[in-house]
Design a protein around this motif. Sequence first.
Motif, PDB file in Angstrom:
ATOM      1  N   ARG A  47       7.729   6.262  13.141  1.00  0.00           N
ATOM      2  CA  ARG A  47       7.417   7.506  13.209  1.00  0.00           C
ATOM      3  C   ARG A  47       7.989   8.312  12.054  1.00  0.00           C
ATOM      4  O   ARG A  47       8.899   7.976  11.315  1.00  0.00           O
ATOM      5  N   PHE A  48       7.206   9.219  11.649  1.00  0.00           N
ATOM      6  CA  PHE A  48       7.319  10.118  10.381  1.00  0.00           C
ATOM      7  C   PHE A  48       8.815  10.596  10.707  1.00  0.00           C
ATOM      8  O   PHE A  48       9.615  10.783   9.348  1.00  0.00           O
ATOM      9  N   THR A  49       9.326  11.025  11.775  1.00  0.00           N
ATOM     10  CA  THR A  49      10.618  11.430  11.886  1.00  0.00           C
ATOM     11  C   THR A  49      11.684  10.437  11.314  1.00  0.00           C
ATOM     12  O   THR A  49      12.566  10.678  10.772  1.00  0.00           O
ATOM     13  N   THR A  50      11.364   9.262  11.761  1.00  0.00           N
ATOM     14  CA  THR A  50      12.529   8.171  11.286  1.00  0.00           C
ATOM     15  C   THR A  50      12.296   7.798   9.909  1.00  0.00           C
ATOM     16  O   THR A  50      13.405   7.669   9.040  1.00  0.00           O
ATOM     17  N   LEU A  51      10.985   7.977   9.274  1.00  0.00           N
ATOM     18  CA  LEU A  51      10.853   7.793   8.120  1.00  0.00           C
ATOM     19  C   LEU A  51      11.632   8.906   7.124  1.00  0.00           C
ATOM     20  O   LEU A  51      12.181   8.664   6.128  1.00  0.00           O
ATOM     21  N   THR A  52      11.458   9.918   7.721  1.00  0.00           N
ATOM     22  CA  THR A  52      12.181  11.184   6.949  1.00  0.00           C
ATOM     23  C   THR A  52      13.767  11.211   6.821  1.00  0.00           C
ATOM     24  O   THR A  52      14.322  11.307   5.726  1.00  0.00           O
ATOM     25  N   ARG A  53      14.160  10.743   8.145  1.00  0.00           N
ATOM     26  CA  ARG A  53      15.663  10.517   8.207  1.00  0.00           C
ATOM     27  C   ARG A  53      15.989   9.366   7.320  1.00  0.00           C
ATOM     28  O   ARG A  53      17.048   9.463   6.641  1.00  0.00           O
ATOM     29  N   ILE A  54      15.396   8.341   7.307  1.00  0.00           N
ATOM     30  CA  ILE A  54      15.862   7.094   6.458  1.00  0.00           C
ATOM     31  C   ILE A  54      15.791   7.528   5.057  1.00  0.00           C
ATOM     32  O   ILE A  54      16.447   7.176   4.278  1.00  0.00           O
ATOM     33  N   CYS A  55      14.602   8.273   4.639  1.00  0.00           N
ATOM     34  CA  CYS A  55      14.332   8.883   2.893  1.00  0.00           C
ATOM     35  C   CYS A  55      15.664   9.719   2.733  1.00  0.00           C
ATOM     36  O   CYS A  55      16.127   9.778   1.665  1.00  0.00           O
ATOM     37  N   GLU A  56      16.094  10.655   3.723  1.00  0.00           N
ATOM     38  CA  GLU A  56      17.229  11.520   3.665  1.00  0.00           C
ATOM     39  C   GLU A  56      18.335  10.989   3.448  1.00  0.00           C
ATOM     40  O   GLU A  56      19.148  11.152   2.454  1.00  0.00           O
ATOM     41  N   VAL A  57      19.003   9.826   4.521  1.00  0.00           N
ATOM     42  CA  VAL A  57      20.000   9.191   4.260  1.00  0.00           C
ATOM     43  C   VAL A  57      20.033   8.191   2.754  1.00  0.00           C
ATOM     44  O   VAL A  57      21.181   8.355   2.366  1.00  0.00           O
ATOM     45  N   LEU A  58      19.146   7.797   2.536  1.00  0.00           N
ATOM     46  CA  LEU A  58      19.001   6.715   1.520  1.00  0.00           C
ATOM     47  C   LEU A  58      18.594   7.264   0.177  1.00  0.00           C
ATOM     48  O   LEU A  58      18.587   6.898  -0.871  1.00  0.00           O
ATOM     49  N   ARG A  59      18.224   8.713   0.242  1.00  0.00           N
ATOM     50  CA  ARG A  59      17.867   9.376  -0.876  1.00  0.00           C
ATOM     51  C   ARG A  59      16.910   8.828  -1.734  1.00  0.00           C
ATOM     52  O   ARG A  59      17.111   8.477  -2.918  1.00  0.00           O
ATOM     53  N   CYS A  60      15.755   8.543  -1.066  1.00  0.00           N
ATOM     54  CA  CYS A  60      14.630   8.011  -1.804  1.00  0.00           C
ATOM     55  C   CYS A  60      13.596   8.636  -1.244  1.00  0.00           C
ATOM     56  O   CYS A  60      13.159   9.437  -0.221  1.00  0.00           O
ATOM     57  N   GLN A  61      12.204   8.068  -1.710  1.00  0.00           N
ATOM     58  CA  GLN A  61      10.769   8.398  -1.459  1.00  0.00           C
ATOM     59  C   GLN A  61      10.285   7.557  -0.543  1.00  0.00           C
ATOM     60  O   GLN A  61      10.718   6.178  -0.672  1.00  0.00           O
ATOM     61  N   PRO A  62       9.264   7.628   0.403  1.00  0.00           N
ATOM     62  CA  PRO A  62       8.597   6.702   1.405  1.00  0.00           C
ATOM     63  C   PRO A  62       8.089   5.628   0.450  1.00  0.00           C
ATOM     64  O   PRO A  62       8.295   4.483   0.692  1.00  0.00           O
ATOM     65  N   GLY A  63       7.692   5.927  -0.900  1.00  0.00           N
ATOM     66  CA  GLY A  63       7.202   4.759  -1.907  1.00  0.00           C
ATOM     67  C   GLY A  63       8.149   3.735  -2.353  1.00  0.00           C
ATOM     68  O   GLY A  63       7.848   2.593  -2.782  1.00  0.00           O
ATOM     69  N   ASP A  64       9.406   4.257  -2.152  1.00  0.00           N
ATOM     70  CA  ASP A  64      10.615   3.342  -2.566  1.00  0.00           C
ATOM     71  C   ASP A  64      10.650   2.361  -1.502  1.00  0.00           C
ATOM     72  O   ASP A  64      11.376   1.310  -1.795  1.00  0.00           O
ATOM     73  N   LEU A  65      10.487   2.949  -0.218  1.00  0.00           N
ATOM     74  CA  LEU A  65      10.825   1.914   0.949  1.00  0.00           C
ATOM     75  C   LEU A  65       9.590   0.963   1.375  1.00  0.00           C
ATOM     76  O   LEU A  65       9.697  -0.120   1.625  1.00  0.00           O
ATOM     77  N   LEU A  66       8.327   1.388   1.375  1.00  0.00           N
ATOM     78  CA  LEU A  66       7.424   0.764   1.543  1.00  0.00           C
ATOM     79  C   LEU A  66       6.132   0.703   0.355  1.00  0.00           C
ATOM     80  O   LEU A  66       6.185   1.235  -0.551  1.00  0.00           O
ATOM     81  N   SER A  67       5.470  -0.593   0.508  1.00  0.00           N
ATOM     82  CA  SER A  67       4.595  -0.742  -0.676  1.00  0.00           C
ATOM     83  C   SER A  67       3.388  -1.563  -0.052  1.00  0.00           C
ATOM     84  O   SER A  67       3.591  -2.358   0.820  1.00  0.00           O
ATOM     85  N   TYR A  68       2.119  -1.492  -0.658  1.00  0.00           N
ATOM     86  CA  TYR A  68       1.017  -2.009  -0.213  1.00  0.00           C
ATOM     87  C   TYR A  68       0.798  -3.418  -1.123  1.00  0.00           C
ATOM     88  O   TYR A  68       0.612  -3.187  -2.232  1.00  0.00           O
ATOM     89  N   ARG A  69       0.647  -4.469  -0.545  1.00  0.00           N
ATOM     90  CA  ARG A  69       0.167  -5.620  -1.300  1.00  0.00           C
ATOM     91  C   ARG A  69      -1.175  -6.235  -0.667  1.00  0.00           C
ATOM     92  O   ARG A  69      -1.242  -6.638   0.307  1.00  0.00           O
ATOM     93  N   PRO A  70      -2.249  -6.102  -1.342  1.00  0.00           N
ATOM     94  CA  PRO A  70      -3.525  -6.395  -0.869  1.00  0.00           C
ATOM     95  C   PRO A  70      -3.298  -8.304  -1.057  1.00  0.00           C
ATOM     96  O   PRO A  70      -2.608  -8.708  -1.521  1.00  0.00           O
ATOM     97  N   GLU A  71      -4.364  -8.677  -0.035  1.00  0.00           N
ATOM     98  CA  GLU A  71      -4.450 -10.097   0.308  1.00  0.00           C
ATOM     99  C   GLU A  71      -5.053 -10.781  -1.091  1.00  0.00           C
ATOM    100  O   GLU A  71      -6.118 -10.155  -1.512  1.00  0.00           O
ATOM    101  N   PRO A  72      -4.580 -11.892  -1.592  1.00  0.00           N
ATOM    102  CA  PRO A  72      -5.517 -12.505  -2.591  1.00  0.00           C
ATOM    103  C   PRO A  72      -6.816 -12.888  -2.187  1.00  0.00           C
ATOM    104  O   PRO A  72      -7.026 -13.274  -1.115  1.00  0.00           O
ATOM    105  N   THR A  73      -7.705 -12.944  -3.233  1.00  0.00           N
ATOM    106  CA  THR A  73      -9.040 -13.331  -2.939  1.00  0.00           C
ATOM    107  C   THR A  73      -9.081 -14.918  -2.917  1.00  0.00           C
ATOM    108  O   THR A  73      -7.879 -15.465  -3.159  1.00  0.00           O
TER     109      THR A  73
END
Length: 91
Positions: A52-78
């Motif tokens: 939930r965006f509300t949960t993501l918001t609270r995590i970012c507030e508490v950890l003082r981070c951006q969503p990109g610090d918490l999550l990243s996209y890793r494409p599957e290798p060819t």
Amino acid sequence: MADDEHEGHHIEVHLDRLLSERGMTVTELAHRVGVTNVNLSVLKNGRAKAVRFTTLTRICEVLRCQPGDLLSYRPEPTSDGTPQAAPGDRT
């Protein structure tokens, strides 16, 4: 990571690193965010199907981070082992 481990997604969660950097436990973060330890552990271990965006918001507030610090996209290798280009990447 096997296909059944990431259940069709290629999102990595970096909650362990962020908690370690801040000297915080999962239990403390769960309490401060207002979610259960179990739900936060599911996210931390990459098994969450949604956040939930509300949960993501609270995590970012508490950890003082951006969503990109918490999550990243890793494409599957060819098939030759090189990473796939992310959508929008120029080749």
